[in-house]
Design an enzyme around this catalytic site. Sequence first.
Site, short mmCIF file in Angstrom:
data_model
loop_
_atom_site.label_atom_id
_atom_site.label_comp_id
_atom_site.label_asym_id
_atom_site.label_seq_id
_atom_site.Cartn_x
_atom_site.Cartn_y
_atom_site.Cartn_z
CG HIS A 136 65.57 17.01 18.70
ND1 HIS A 136 65.69 17.96 19.68
CD2 HIS A 136 65.25 15.85 19.32
CE1 HIS A 136 65.42 17.40 20.86
NE2 HIS A 136 65.16 16.13 20.67
CD GLU A 186 74.25 12.88 24.90
OE1 GLU A 186 73.11 12.47 24.61
OE2 GLU A 186 74.49 13.64 25.88
#
Length: 324
Positions: free
Chosen positions: A129, A60
């Site tokens: 998540h 990321e």
Amino acid sequence: MTQLTIAKAITSGLRQAMEKDPKVVLMGEDIGKLGGVFRVTEGLQKDFGEDRVMDTPLAEAGIVGTAIGMALRGYRPVVEIQFDGFVYPAFDHIVSQVAKMRARSLGTITLPMVIRIPVGGGIGAVEHHSESNEAYFAHTAGLRVVAVSNAQDAYWGIQQAIETDDPVIFYEPKRRYWDKGDIDESGPSHGLYDAAVVREGSLCTLAAYGPMVKTCMQAAQAAAEEGTELEVIDLRSLSPLDLDTVVASVEKTGRLVVVHEASTFLGLGAEIAAAVTQRAFYHLEAPVLRVGGYNLPYPPSRLEEEFLPDLDRVLDAVDRSLKF
């Protein structure tokens, strides 16, 4: 009118933006051939090629760092963070570079980039998540933060965000991806940073954003069946906040309950409660109440329904407000 799921509305909005501007490029993990884990970018690499829809490594910081460089060179990158909890490796880039570049250059440099983040719980996922991390970014000056709740806003909102010269954090409610809604292709219903009154009421205002808007609408419907008319506001933008719409509603109803999945401790609800109390103090019939997640790490999936605000918790707050 066209009816699409929220996921496909975003797909269609991305397609429109890419057809309109060749400088719009997409980047993210598995967004190309797979179409993303939620299939939001499905078919776009096939139609626009690998140079504009790029599968990236699982990194990321590298994804956002590359997007910064591309934005500096005149592109309009749209970055997908696969899940909300995966954004933290890129946090330094976002708050130190993405948010600060325009101010650092006294306005001579802009970073027109969008960071798409599927947000929230309710899908039975594992750790990292199902997080609601919007307060980090709304607190960071220089970032625009938007949270859509329906197909119409998803379709037009992603296009408006891409056209914005400031960086936009674009939150998508992952457990609502499959909810269908009508899309008016003639134009957006609201400006990107405007809140919307999505249900009229007179006794109490519910203010929410993203996945909790549907929960509040369900709570308002249940309350109406017992004669209690609740007004529901979809905040839509978290930074900037359209407080004028919220204050106008509170001046009418005299009560406000703010609902979000994130912990109430230092969450968006705290800022809204403080601001509304300052601006509408003499109109309030009761303290502003907040309904949110608990101040705990997001629990295992078997416990998430106990953690997430639901219709009963919202209505309990409304009952407490009406008793003052």
